[in-house]
Enzyme design. Structure first.
Site, PDB file in Angstrom:
ATOM      1  N   ASN A  62       0.828  -1.208   0.000  1.00  0.00           N
ATOM      2  CA  ASN A  62       0.000   0.000   0.000  1.00  0.00           C
ATOM      3  C   ASN A  62       0.859   1.254   0.000  1.00  0.00           C
ATOM      4  O   ASN A  62       1.908   1.310   0.651  1.00  0.00           O
ATOM      5  CB  ASN A  62      -1.029   0.010   1.141  1.00  0.00           C
ATOM      6  CG  ASN A  62      -0.460  -0.258   2.503  1.00  0.00           C
ATOM      7  OD1 ASN A  62       0.537  -0.957   2.645  1.00  0.00           O
ATOM      8  ND2 ASN A  62      -1.087   0.286   3.531  1.00  0.00           N
ATOM      9  N   GLU A  64       0.380   5.164   0.625  1.00  0.00           N
ATOM     10  CA  GLU A  64      -0.548   6.181   1.131  1.00  0.00           C
ATOM     11  C   GLU A  64      -0.097   7.578   0.710  1.00  0.00           C
ATOM     12  O   GLU A  64       0.993   7.757   0.158  1.00  0.00           O
ATOM     13  CB  GLU A  64      -0.655   6.059   2.656  1.00  0.00           C
ATOM     14  CG  GLU A  64      -1.221   4.696   3.047  1.00  0.00           C
ATOM     15  CD  GLU A  64      -1.469   4.522   4.537  1.00  0.00           C
ATOM     16  OE1 GLU A  64      -1.010   5.367   5.336  1.00  0.00           O
ATOM     17  OE2 GLU A  64      -2.130   3.535   4.892  1.00  0.00           O
ATOM     18  N   CYS A  73      -4.186   0.721  -2.517  1.00  0.00           N
ATOM     19  CA  CYS A  73      -3.984  -0.543  -1.796  1.00  0.00           C
ATOM     20  C   CYS A  73      -2.893  -1.389  -2.454  1.00  0.00           C
ATOM     21  O   CYS A  73      -2.640  -1.288  -3.659  1.00  0.00           O
ATOM     22  CB  CYS A  73      -5.264  -1.371  -1.799  1.00  0.00           C
ATOM     23  SG  CYS A  73      -6.630  -0.667  -0.889  1.00  0.00           S
ATOM     24  N   GLU A  75      -2.919  -4.536  -3.251  1.00  0.00           N
ATOM     25  CA  GLU A  75      -3.386  -5.442  -4.316  1.00  0.00           C
ATOM     26  C   GLU A  75      -3.446  -4.728  -5.650  1.00  0.00           C
ATOM     27  O   GLU A  75      -3.019  -5.251  -6.678  1.00  0.00           O
ATOM     28  CB  GLU A  75      -4.786  -5.982  -3.972  1.00  0.00           C
ATOM     29  CG  GLU A  75      -4.853  -6.822  -2.710  1.00  0.00           C
ATOM     30  CD  GLU A  75      -5.161  -5.999  -1.467  1.00  0.00           C
ATOM     31  OE1 GLU A  75      -4.667  -4.852  -1.353  1.00  0.00           O
ATOM     32  OE2 GLU A  75      -5.891  -6.495  -0.603  1.00  0.00           O
ATOM     33  N   CYS A 112     -10.253  -5.154  -0.065  1.00  0.00           N
ATOM     34  CA  CYS A 112     -11.370  -4.207  -0.091  1.00  0.00           C
ATOM     35  C   CYS A 112     -12.164  -4.386  -1.382  1.00  0.00           C
ATOM     36  O   CYS A 112     -11.715  -5.043  -2.338  1.00  0.00           O
ATOM     37  CB  CYS A 112     -10.860  -2.775   0.039  1.00  0.00           C
ATOM     38  SG  CYS A 112     -10.231  -2.075  -1.495  1.00  0.00           S
TER      39      CYS A 112
HETATM   40  N1  THU Z   1      -5.267  -1.596   2.354  1.00  0.00           N
HETATM   41  C1  THU Z   1      -4.683  -2.397   1.417  1.00  0.00           C
HETATM   42  O1  THU Z   1      -3.577  -2.136   0.945  1.00  0.00           O
HETATM   43  N2  THU Z   1      -5.348  -3.504   1.026  1.00  0.00           N
HETATM   44  C2  THU Z   1      -6.540  -3.911   1.533  1.00  0.00           C
HETATM   45  O2  THU Z   1      -7.058  -4.930   1.104  1.00  0.00           O
HETATM   46  C3  THU Z   1      -7.202  -3.129   2.569  1.00  0.00           C
HETATM   47  C4  THU Z   1      -6.564  -1.858   2.941  1.00  0.00           C
HETATM   48  C5  THU Z   1      -4.538  -0.408   2.787  1.00  0.00           C
HETATM   49  C6  THU Z   1      -5.138   0.912   2.405  1.00  0.00           C
HETATM   50  C7  THU Z   1      -4.560   1.814   3.480  1.00  0.00           C
HETATM   51  O3  THU Z   1      -3.268   2.219   3.092  1.00  0.00           O
HETATM   52  C8  THU Z   1      -4.444   0.922   4.695  1.00  0.00           C
HETATM   53  O4  THU Z   1      -4.485  -0.415   4.198  1.00  0.00           O
HETATM   54  C9  THU Z   1      -5.551   1.097   5.724  1.00  0.00           C
HETATM   55  O5  THU Z   1      -6.788   0.990   5.144  1.00  0.00           O
END
Ligand code: THU
Length: 163
Positions: A62, A64, A73, A75, A112
């Site tokens: 991920n 941010e 994310c 994935e 997600c």
């Molecule tokens: N996140 C992912 O990378 N993958 C997921 O399947 C769920 C959430 C990340 C997004 C954000 O950077 C952090 O997790 C918290 O939501």
């Protein structure tokens, strides 16, 4: 009116040790991918590892951003990387895991909704199912044999009816 029940099947394993070697290896790659996550806001470090049909492993984590919605994310970082750099290759499996700076992630990390939709697109294009292997830092492992199990009634390209 009638009710329709959809059956989805998910396999649960007590620990990573119960998995076949390929799945264990992919999860270990996902764990190492999570080390490079950029997650200063959520402190939740997610790693994803894809295995392509030529054996190549694609990693994502991920990313941010101070403008929160601009982040992405793990994935989708991995799938978009695979699609943009290895078009035409088949994604056989994806392993997903996470660790937090604030607590122990003791449940499998399930993707997600937006990531499910992106994975579903790849599955539709390649016409081959993608195994999804999901784990936390500890505890059980979940495996779905297809994105369809994670996203029943998904939006599909045919619905756009573009000729
Ligand atoms: N996140 C992912 O990378 N993958 C997921 O399947 C769920 C959430 C990340 C997004 C954000 O950077 C952090 O997790 C918290 O939501």
């Amino acid at each position: 009116m009638k009710k329709i029940n959809y059956l989805i099947e998910i396999e649960e394993f007590d620990s990573i040790n119960e998995l076949c070697k390929d799945d264990q290896d992919l999860l270990k790659q996902a764990i190492s991918a999570s080390e490079n996550a950029y997650a200063p806001y959520s402190k939740y470090h997610v790693g994803a590892a894809l295995r392509l049909n030529d054996g190549k492993i694609i990693l994502g984590n991920n990313q941010e951003n101070v403008a929160y919605p601009s982040g992405l994310c793990a994935e989708r970082v991995a799938f978009f990387h695979a699609n943009s750099n290895y078009p035409g290759k088949i994604v056989e499996a994806v392993a997903i895991t996470a660790k937090s700076e604030a607590f122990v992630v003791n449940r499998p990390v399930t993707p997600c909704g937006s990531c499910r939709q992106v994975m579903a697109e790849t599955e539709n294009i390649q016409q081959r199912k993608i195994r999804v292997i999901m784990m936390g830092e500890t505890g059980s492992v979940l495996i779905a044999q297809s994105i369809e199990s994670l996203l029943p009634l998904m939006f599909q390209a045919e619905e756009l009816k573009i000729k």
